[in-house]
Design an enzyme around this catalytic site. Structure first.
Site, mmCIF file in Angstrom:
data_model
loop_
_atom_site.group_PDB
_atom_site.id
_atom_site.type_symbol
_atom_site.label_atom_id
_atom_site.label_comp_id
_atom_site.label_asym_id
_atom_site.label_seq_id
_atom_site.Cartn_x
_atom_site.Cartn_y
_atom_site.Cartn_z
ATOM 1 N N ASP A 11 -40.396 -1.550 22.453
ATOM 2 C CA ASP A 11 -41.714 -1.580 22.131
ATOM 3 C C ASP A 11 -42.002 -2.882 21.379
ATOM 4 O O ASP A 11 -41.647 -3.223 20.279
ATOM 5 C CB ASP A 11 -41.832 -0.314 21.003
ATOM 6 C CG ASP A 11 -43.292 -0.310 20.339
ATOM 7 O OD1 ASP A 11 -44.049 -0.413 20.873
ATOM 8 O OD2 ASP A 11 -43.342 -0.039 19.103
ATOM 9 N N GLU A 72 -43.462 -1.630 26.682
ATOM 10 C CA GLU A 72 -44.854 -1.229 26.538
ATOM 11 C C GLU A 72 -45.928 -2.375 27.004
ATOM 12 O O GLU A 72 -45.637 -3.431 26.644
ATOM 13 C CB GLU A 72 -45.186 -0.970 24.978
ATOM 14 C CG GLU A 72 -46.396 -0.298 25.382
ATOM 15 C CD GLU A 72 -46.639 0.573 23.726
ATOM 16 O OE1 GLU A 72 -47.333 -0.209 22.855
ATOM 17 O OE2 GLU A 72 -46.144 1.454 23.556
ATOM 18 N N ASP A 145 -41.394 2.244 15.694
ATOM 19 C CA ASP A 145 -41.165 1.430 16.896
ATOM 20 C C ASP A 145 -39.990 1.866 17.629
ATOM 21 O O ASP A 145 -39.929 1.479 18.745
ATOM 22 C CB ASP A 145 -41.140 0.066 16.464
ATOM 23 C CG ASP A 145 -41.947 -0.491 15.214
ATOM 24 O OD1 ASP A 145 -43.291 -1.092 15.645
ATOM 25 O OD2 ASP A 145 -41.907 -0.173 13.981
#
EC number: 3.1.21.10
Length: 200
Positions: A11, A72, A145
């Protein structure tokens, strides 16, 4: 590893970059191997921050030896500076993966949410709750996260077979189309040869 695939989920973020290692490959089973966060200080210069996060991610890659890296996909939202930092971190991680000849796959936030919770509109808390259940963790990964990184890894494990099947289907369709065009061309040439032969 007998059909087991190890995925590093990332992330991306400049201040906090979530990292999650997950093993899977037997149906919907998935096991958490490691979870954490690579951090950099907002006080530091950009280059130093990229280096700090990049070094930590490389340590994870070398320690855990993932077979694929799932990141991501960054979307331009309201804060352009945040998006820029996130995109730069994604580039640093993709480069580190490329140096190790690891494939890099990008998943959108809605793909991750849909894979983990069944809804592309799930909020962060729902994703965290679901990923904690899916991986059988005793407590929710913190910060968010870190939970998102695990969700990315699981999303890739579950989506990869479907993506492979789609790619194979597209390849087959393209091959059929090529064969069809080739047969059409042969038929046209044969017709031209016949009609051309009759002309004086």
């Amino acid at each position: 590893m007998g059909g087991v695939v190890r995925v590093l989920g990332v992330d991306p973020g400049l201040t906090r970059c979530g990292l999650g290692i997950v093993d899977g490959g037997r149906g919907r089973e998935a096991d958490c191997v490691a979870v954490g966060v690579a951090r950099s200080s907002a006080e530091d210069e950009l280059a130093s921050r990229l280096l700090a996060v990049g070094d930590e991610v490389e340590r994870w890659m070398d320690a855990h030896r993932p077979e694929v890296v799932a990141i991501e996909r960054v979307f331009s939202q309201h804060n352009v500076r945040t998006v820029m930092g996130t995109a730069q971190i994604s580039g640093v991680i993709a480069l580190a993966a490329a140096r190790r000849e690891l494939p890099v796959v990008f998943h959108t936030p809605s793909e991750v949410k849909a894979a983990i919770s069944g809804s592309g509109r799930a909020d962060k808390n729902q994703v965290t709750t679901m990923i904690t259940k899916i991986l059988g963790l005793s407590s929710a990964p913190k910060p968010a996260d870190a939970a998102d990184a695990l969700a990315l890894a699981v999303c890739h494990l579950w989506r990869a077979p479907m993506m492979d099947r789609l790619a194979q289907a597209e390849a087959r369709a393209a091959e059929l189309a090529r064969n069809h065009r080739a047969r059409l061309k042969q038929a046209q040439q044969a017709t031209q040869a016949r009609t051309g032969g009759k002309k004086k």
